[in-house]
Design a protein around this motif. Structure first.
Motif, short mmCIF file in Angstrom:
data_model
loop_
_atom_site.label_atom_id
_atom_site.label_comp_id
_atom_site.label_asym_id
_atom_site.label_seq_id
_atom_site.Cartn_x
_atom_site.Cartn_y
_atom_site.Cartn_z
N ARG A 175 53.52 55.16 30.29
CA ARG A 175 52.38 55.20 31.20
C ARG A 175 52.52 54.11 32.27
O ARG A 175 52.25 54.35 33.45
CB ARG A 175 51.08 55.01 30.42
N ARG A 181 40.17 50.11 33.89
CA ARG A 181 39.83 48.95 34.72
C ARG A 181 41.06 48.38 35.40
O ARG A 181 40.99 47.96 36.56
CB ARG A 181 39.20 47.86 33.85
N SER A 182 42.18 48.35 34.68
CA SER A 182 43.35 47.68 35.25
C SER A 182 43.95 48.47 36.40
O SER A 182 44.72 47.92 37.18
CB SER A 182 44.39 47.41 34.16
N ILE A 183 43.64 49.76 36.52
CA ILE A 183 44.13 50.49 37.69
C ILE A 183 43.04 50.60 38.76
O ILE A 183 43.15 51.40 39.69
CB ILE A 183 44.68 51.90 37.35
N VAL A 201 43.99 51.13 20.54
CA VAL A 201 43.51 52.40 21.08
C VAL A 201 43.11 53.34 19.95
O VAL A 201 43.60 53.23 18.82
CB VAL A 201 44.57 53.07 21.97
N GLN A 251 45.43 45.41 42.16
CA GLN A 251 45.03 46.48 41.26
C GLN A 251 44.95 47.82 41.97
O GLN A 251 45.43 48.83 41.48
CB GLN A 251 43.64 46.18 40.70
N GLN A 260 53.05 54.66 36.27
CA GLN A 260 52.15 53.99 37.21
C GLN A 260 52.93 53.28 38.31
O GLN A 260 52.39 52.97 39.36
CB GLN A 260 51.30 52.98 36.42
N VAL A 317 49.47 46.33 38.57
CA VAL A 317 49.41 45.74 37.23
C VAL A 317 49.21 46.83 36.18
O VAL A 317 48.33 47.67 36.32
CB VAL A 317 48.23 44.74 37.13
N ASP A 336 40.49 54.75 26.90
CA ASP A 336 41.14 53.47 27.13
C ASP A 336 40.51 52.77 28.35
O ASP A 336 41.09 52.75 29.44
CB ASP A 336 42.65 53.70 27.37
N THR A 348 40.27 49.76 29.08
CA THR A 348 41.07 48.65 29.62
C THR A 348 42.03 49.14 30.70
O THR A 348 42.15 48.55 31.77
CB THR A 348 41.88 47.99 28.49
N HIS A 349 42.72 50.26 30.40
CA HIS A 349 43.63 50.82 31.39
C HIS A 349 42.86 51.25 32.63
O HIS A 349 43.28 51.00 33.76
CB HIS A 349 44.41 51.99 30.80
N GLN A 351 47.95 49.58 42.32
CA GLN A 351 48.55 49.97 41.03
C GLN A 351 49.65 49.01 40.59
O GLN A 351 50.60 49.38 39.93
CB GLN A 351 49.14 51.39 41.10
N PHE A 407 39.55 41.07 34.81
CA PHE A 407 38.39 41.31 33.93
C PHE A 407 37.51 40.08 33.84
O PHE A 407 36.32 40.20 33.61
CB PHE A 407 38.84 41.67 32.52
N MET A 411 44.23 40.72 35.05
CA MET A 411 43.77 42.09 35.27
C MET A 411 42.42 42.12 35.99
O MET A 411 41.86 43.19 36.21
CB MET A 411 43.65 42.83 33.94
#
Lengths: 288, 265
Positions: free
Chosen positions: B162, A175-177, B96, B82, B166, B87, A170, A172-173, B85, B63, B61
Motif C-alpha cells: 500500500r 489521516r496520513s494521506i 488493524v 501529506q 501510494q 508520507v 484504518d 491512521t492511514h 502523498q 497527528f 504524520m
C-alpha cells in the motif's frame, strides 16, 4: 388443493394492500429497513453499537421539542443526536471516567429529559408512538420527511462509501494521506442521527438500535466482501421489515417488535448456518 | 529551501526536525528533538517504550502538533507533504482489524485514494500501480483473498504494498520485523535496499537492535529527546545505548519529564 392454497397465500399477501395505511406502512418500512441496513454495515465494522444506542435514545427530547415548536422532527432529532455525541466527547476528555460509562450516562440523561418533556408539554404527541413506533399510523407528511431523509442518507453513504470504509478500517492511514477523518467522524454521526430518526417511525426509539446493528451483523457473518455485505444487509433488513409488518397485521401484534424479532431470527439463522462463519459450518468443505 | 554546500552530494532532506517539543496536556512526550535525514537512507529510531517513538511518528504524520519547533518533510510543512502523498505509515499487524471484510487488492488500492477524485474511482494508472506494488511484495496470487486469511508476514507485505502504491517518499514503519516469517523478512530487507536506491527514506521504529545493526545506515537514539543520531557504526556505542535504555534519565526540562510509563499508542 394446490390451486386453493395458492389463492389462499396470495390473498394473505394482497388483501392487506387494499388498505392505504398498509401500503404506506410497507413502503416506509422497506425504505427505512434499507437505509438503516446500509448504515448498519458501518456501525458494526466501526464497533459503534453502543454509540447507535446512545444516539437513538438521545434524539428523544429533540423530537418532542420539534413537535412542540412545529418544526420538522428530524431537525430536533439531529440537533440532539449530534449534541449528545459532542457532549460524550467533551465529558470523556475532561474527566477520568471511561467512555462506555460516559455514553451510558449521557444518553440516559437525554432520554429522561425527553420523557419529562413529553409529560410536561401536553400536545398531540403520543409517547407510545415515539417509544415503540407506529408504521401503521404514519402520516403523509411523515412519509415525505422519511423520503427526503432517506434519500440524503443513501446518497451521502454512496458518495463517501470508500472514504467511510477506509475510515472504519484504518483511520491512521486515512489521516496520513490527508483525508479529514474528523469530518468523516461527524458525517457518520450525522447519518446515524438521521437514520435513528427515520428508524424510530417504524420500530420506535427503544428498538431502533436493532435496525442499526442487526442487519450489519447478519451480513458480516455471510461474506468477506464489503460490497456484498452492504447488499446483504440492505436486503435482509428491508425484507424483515416487510415480513414484520405483515405478521403484525395478520396476528395483531406490535409492529416494531415484530420487525425486530424477524431480524433477530434471520441473524440466528446466519449464526447457525452461515457457510463459513456459522457455528454449524454447513459447507465447511467448500472454499468460498 | 537552502541546501548547505558542505552537504557533499547536494541531497534533499526528507525529514527535518528542529527542536521539536510535544506535550500532551502538560506531560512532556518529546523535547528539543532535532534531526535531519537525507533521501535514500534507512534510519532506525531506537528507544524504550514510552521514549517518544510513536509521538515522533505522530508528529511526522501531523497527528500531533509540536508545541514548539518545526518539522519539515521534503522541505515542506507536514500538511503540504501529506497532501502530496509523501508520507506512508506501515502499521503493526495487530493494529488493524483483520476481520474487516476487505481483500488484499482493496487494501493496496487504499494507497491510491489520496490521488483519486472524490468518488475514489480507480483509473487504469491506479490499477497498474496496485498491480506493480503487489508484484514487488510477491502477493499477486493472493490479491483477491480477504486479509483475514493471511499470515502475519503476508499482512505486513500487504501494507508495504500500500505504501509502494501510494508512491510515498517517506515510509514510517512500526516494528516491521515483529511477527514476520523468514521469507518475508528477507523480502523486506531486499525491498528496503530498493527503496534506498529509489531515493526514498525509511524510518524504522524498533527496539530490536540486531535488525538496526543489519539494515540501517542511520540511527536515532531517543529517550524523550534525541540522544544521538548519525551513522549506525558511530552511534551504536555502548555508552549511547546505555543512555537510551535505562541508564541515566535525562534532565527534566519542563515539569514532569520523569513519567516514562505511558506509551501513547
Amino acid at each position: 388443493m394446490n390451486v386453493l392454497s395458492v389463492i389462499n397465500i396470495s390473498s394473505l399477501l394482497l388483501d392487506p394492500l387494499s388498505h392505504e395505511f398498509m401500503r404506506r406502512a410497507l413502503m416506509v418500512s422497506a425504505l427505512v429497513g434499507a437505509v438503516c441496513g446500509l448504515l448498519s454495515c458501518y456501525m458494526t465494522l466501526k464497533g459503534w453499537a453502543l454509540m447507535g444506542d446512545a444516539v437513538s435514545h438521545a434524539v428523544m427530547p429533540g423530537v418532542v421539542v420539534a413537535y412542540a415548536l412545529g418544526l420538522p422532527f428530524s431537525l430536533g432529532a439531529f440537533v440532539f443526536g449530534v449534541g449528545s455525541v459532542a457532549l460524550i466527547g467533551f465529558v470523556k476528555q475532561k474527566s477520568r471516567i471511561k467512555e462506555d460509562t460516559v455514553i451510558g450516562l449521557v444518553f440516559t440523561g437525554f432520554f429522561a429529559l425527553g420523557l419529562v418533556l413529553v409529560s410536561k408539554i401536553k400536545s398531540n404527541i403520543d409517547l407510545m408512538h415515539i417509544l415503540f413506533g407506529s408504521p401503521l399510523g404514519i402520516s403523509l407528511s411523515d412519509v415525505n420527511q422519511t423520503l427526503i431523509i432517506s434519500f440524503f442518507v443513501v446518497i451521502t453513504l454512496l458518495v463517501f462509501r470508500k472514504d467511510l470504509m477506509l475510515y472504519c478500517f484504518d483511520p491512521t492511514h486515512a489521516r496520513s494521506i490527508g483525508i479529514n477523518t474528523g469530518l468523516l467522524h461527524y458525517l457518520l454521526l450525522t447519518l446515524l442521527s438521521l437514520a435513528a430518526v427515520v428508524g424510530l417511525q417504524t420500530v420506535g426509539i427503544i428498538l431502533v438500535v436493532a435496525m442499526l446493528i442487526t442487519p450489519g451483523a447478519t451480513a458480516y457473518l455471510l461474506t468477506d466482501k464489503f460490497n456484498r455485505m452492504t447488499i446483504l444487509a440492505v436486503l435482509s433488513s428491508s425484507i424483515s421489515s416487510v415480513i414484520g409488518v405483515y405478521i403484525s397485521y395478520w396476528s395483531d401484534i406490535e409492529t416494531g417488535g415484530s420487525i425486530v424479532l424477524v431480524q433477530t431470527v434471520i441473524f440466528l439463522i446466519a449464526f447457525l448456518f452461515a457457510p463459513r462463519y456459522g457455528i454449524l459450518k454447513v459447507h465447511s468443505s467448500i472454499k468460498p | 529551501m537552502v541546501f548547505s554546500n558542505n552537504q557533499k552530494e547536494n541531497k534533499l532532506f526528507r525529514i527535518e526536525a528542529d527542536q521539536v517539543c510535544v506535550d500532551y496536556n502538560g506531560t512532556v512526550a518529546l523535547y528539543d528533538a532535532s534531526l535531519k535525514v537525507v533521501e535514500g537512507s534507512i534510519c532506525g529510531l531506537v528507544g524504550m517504550n514510552g521514549a517518544g517513538k510513536s509521538t515522533f511518528f505522530k508528529a511526522l504524520m501531523g497527528f500531533v502538533r509540536p508545541s514548539r519547533g518545526i518539522i519539515k518533510i521534503n522541505g515542506l510543512q507536514v500538511s503540504k507533504a501529506q497532501s502530496q502523498q509523501a508520507v506512508a505509515y506501515v502499521p503493526q499487524s495487530e493494529e488493524v482489524d483483520c476481520s474487516f471484510p476487505i481483500s488484499v487488492w482493496d487494501v493496496v488500492m487504499m494507497g491510491r485514494y489520496g490521488s483519486m477524485n472524490l468518488f475514489r474511482i480507480p483509473r487504469e494508472s491506479d490499477r497498474r500501480a496496485v498491480w506493480h506494488a503487489l508484484e514487488r511484495v510477491d502477493l499477486i496470487d493472493l490479491r483477491s483473498k480477504p486479509i483475514g486469511t493471511l499470515s502475519g508476514g503476508q499482512r505486513k507485505r500487504t501494507f508495504l504494498a500500500r505504501a509502494i502504491a501510494q508512491r510515498a517518499s517517506v515510509l514510517l514503519l512500526d516494528e516491521p520485523f515483529s511477527g514476520v516469517d523468514v521469507p518475508t523478512e528477507k523480502l523486506m530487507a531486499d525491498l528496503f535496499l530498493q527503496f534506498r536506491q529509489e531515493n526514498r527514506t525509511i524510518l524504522i521504529s524498533t527496539h530490536d537492535l540486531s535488525h538496526v545493526r543489519d539494515f540501517c545506515d542511520l540511527v536515532v537514539l531517543i529517550n524523550k529527546t534525541v540522544l544521538a543520531y548519525g551513522e549506525t557504526s558511530k552511534v551504536f556505542t555502548k555508552e549511547n545505548l546505555n543512555m537510551t535504555f535505562g541508564g541515566l534519565p535525562p534532565e527534566p526540562l519542563f515539569g514532569s519529564a520523569s513519567s516514562q510509563q505511558e506509551d501513547f499508542s
